[in-house]
Structures are given as structure tokens and as C-alpha cells.
Design a protein around this motif. Sequence first.
Motif, mmCIF file in Angstrom:
data_model
loop_
_atom_site.group_PDB
_atom_site.id
_atom_site.type_symbol
_atom_site.label_atom_id
_atom_site.label_comp_id
_atom_site.label_asym_id
_atom_site.label_seq_id
_atom_site.Cartn_x
_atom_site.Cartn_y
_atom_site.Cartn_z
ATOM 1 N N UNK A 58 8.815 -5.093 -10.710
ATOM 2 C CA UNK A 58 9.683 -5.031 -9.536
ATOM 3 C C UNK A 58 9.602 -3.641 -8.928
ATOM 4 N N UNK A 59 9.949 -3.555 -7.659
ATOM 5 C CA UNK A 59 9.957 -2.275 -6.964
ATOM 6 C C UNK A 59 11.324 -1.608 -7.091
ATOM 7 N N UNK A 71 5.045 2.471 -3.444
ATOM 8 C CA UNK A 71 4.073 1.383 -3.267
ATOM 9 C C UNK A 71 2.626 1.763 -3.519
ATOM 10 N N UNK A 72 2.319 3.053 -3.586
ATOM 11 C CA UNK A 72 0.903 3.438 -3.579
ATOM 12 C C UNK A 72 0.514 4.483 -4.629
ATOM 13 N N UNK A 73 1.305 4.667 -5.652
ATOM 14 C CA UNK A 73 0.866 5.582 -6.708
ATOM 15 C C UNK A 73 -0.379 4.998 -7.388
ATOM 16 N N UNK A 110 3.515 0.967 -7.964
ATOM 17 C CA UNK A 110 2.657 0.596 -6.838
ATOM 18 C C UNK A 110 2.622 -0.911 -6.686
ATOM 19 N N UNK A 111 2.226 -1.342 -5.501
ATOM 20 C CA UNK A 111 2.017 -2.774 -5.277
ATOM 21 C C UNK A 111 0.952 -3.315 -6.224
ATOM 22 N N UNK A 112 -0.110 -2.542 -6.415
ATOM 23 C CA UNK A 112 -1.205 -2.988 -7.270
ATOM 24 C C UNK A 112 -0.740 -3.142 -8.716
ATOM 25 N N UNK A 113 0.054 -2.196 -9.202
ATOM 26 C CA UNK A 113 0.531 -2.271 -10.585
ATOM 27 C C UNK A 113 1.479 -3.450 -10.764
ATOM 28 N N UNK A 114 2.360 -3.684 -9.790
ATOM 29 C CA UNK A 114 3.311 -4.792 -9.904
ATOM 30 C C UNK A 114 2.603 -6.139 -9.891
#
Length: 285
Positions: A14-15, A222-224, A256-260
Motif C-alpha cells: 500500500x502507499x 511513488x518512484x523510489x 514505489x508503484x513498482x515495488x507495490x
Amino acid sequence: MTDLICSYYTVAGVSPAAAGASLLPFEDRVRACAEAGYAGVGMHVRDYLALRRSGLSDQTLAATLRGHGMRHVEVEFLVNWFADGEAGERSRRDEETLHHMAEALGARVMFLTGDLAPGNPMSFDRLLEKFAALCARAAERGVAVGVEPCAWSNVGDLDAALRLVQGSGAKNAGLFLDLWHLYRRGLDYGRLRAVPPGLILGVQLDDAAAEVQGGLPEDCLDHRLLPGDGAAGAADFVAVLAEIGVTGPLSVEVISNAQRARPLEEAARVSYRAARAVVDEALSR
């Protein structure tokens, strides 16, 4: 610095912007972290409260951590601790919960940052007064307080965090250093050589692209990047910490979005392997 902690958001799915708890079962998360190689995990106050509401006791949570060999527990994150009114009342409740989490689960440090509101309206003098009082309350519970510089807060860089920690006079206050935030504020890691290593209570590893994507909050949430995949010089950062004598475990916080989007086991595995490669490179110098 060979032990690695999997920070809460690295495997929560989750973010932070969603202001909610992970939908993934706690034991599944702990198991995935252990199987990946982590020696500790992070717990967020919102997640802890949701787990307790679901019926899990402190004893069950602690037994799960022990059963999977977790030697370190990281508890986070206190916001609006300087506020008055309703926001301040909510923060004091979270503060008490974090103290309880530290006691029940064996954590040694809770952490926080400055005013995240647009324009950072809280004056630094008022922030310092509130912080000293907070540290006094934490000391009564045997908890240390780590100040994390957050790039868009009024404790946005190393100097501001040191000013808050040292200005408070609190013996249980120190620094909680996140690579992403330090890099985005342009820190020369060599400046860490002037910081007493005993002041560094925690370190978070991640990475960042050379250019900010969107604004700082968007880039942060969102972008780490995985440690070693960006331009932040993660191995240089760790090497300086090792040089000055920092010995505590390192926390891996990839938000990040990619990690989530990664399945739980993959999220734990790739973050651990990336961080391990960075640490091994830094310690071999």
C-alpha cells in the motif's frame, strides 16, 4: 551493519498516501522477509492498530516475530506531534501507541519528521519546544526518538535535524537518516564524518533517479528505486557510515508503484538482494 530490516512499506503493498493498513496477512509478510534474508521488520502504527482490531494480540504478534527469527523491530511513524487541537490529540494517541508498540514488540526507537504541511507553517522554535517535551515523555517509557530529515518538511536536511536533536538537549534523541531524503537535498555524504555516530539511531536504504519525477512528495511515495539502481550513491553512503563507526542494522525502505506491484515474496527478495549487494560493496572497500 550486516543485519537488514525490511521497512514496513517495502512489503506492505500500500502507499503511504492511502493512509491505510496493509491488506497482506502479518505472518505472511514476516515469513517472506525472513525467507528473503531479513533480520528484522518494520511496523507502522496504522498497521498495528488494524492488526489489533482484527483480533491479534501483542503476544501473538511478538511470537510471530520471534518464530521467524526477527531480531530487530522498527516502529513508525509519528506525524503532527507538534500540533494543537484535534490533530494534536490524534498524534498524542499515536504517540502512546508507538510507545506501547516499542515495549510490547521489543523496538528501541520510534521516529518522526517535521511539519509536512504546505509552507511548513510551524515555527522552528515552537517545533523545538514540542520536540523536547515529546522526548521527555518517550524517555519515561525507555524509548529513543529518531528525527528523519524529510526533503519537503521544515526539518528537511541534516543541519535542521541536528539543530532539532541537539537543541532539545534530550539524551534519547538522535537522527534517523533516509538516503532518498538526504540525496534529494543534495547532501555531501562526507559531511556525515562530522556527526557523532552515537547520534545516528537508524538508517534507511533506498535509491533515487537523477531527476525528480513530479514533485518531491510524488517522487518519494511513488518512484523510489531499489538500493544501487539509482543515482544516489548508496554504496558511498553506507561506506561513510561504516567509516565513522555506525554499527546498527540498516532498514530497507523502497516505496514505489513498482515495488507495490510486486508479489509479496518477490518484493521481499529483490529489496533484500539489492540492499545486500550495496552493503557488501561498501564494506569491502
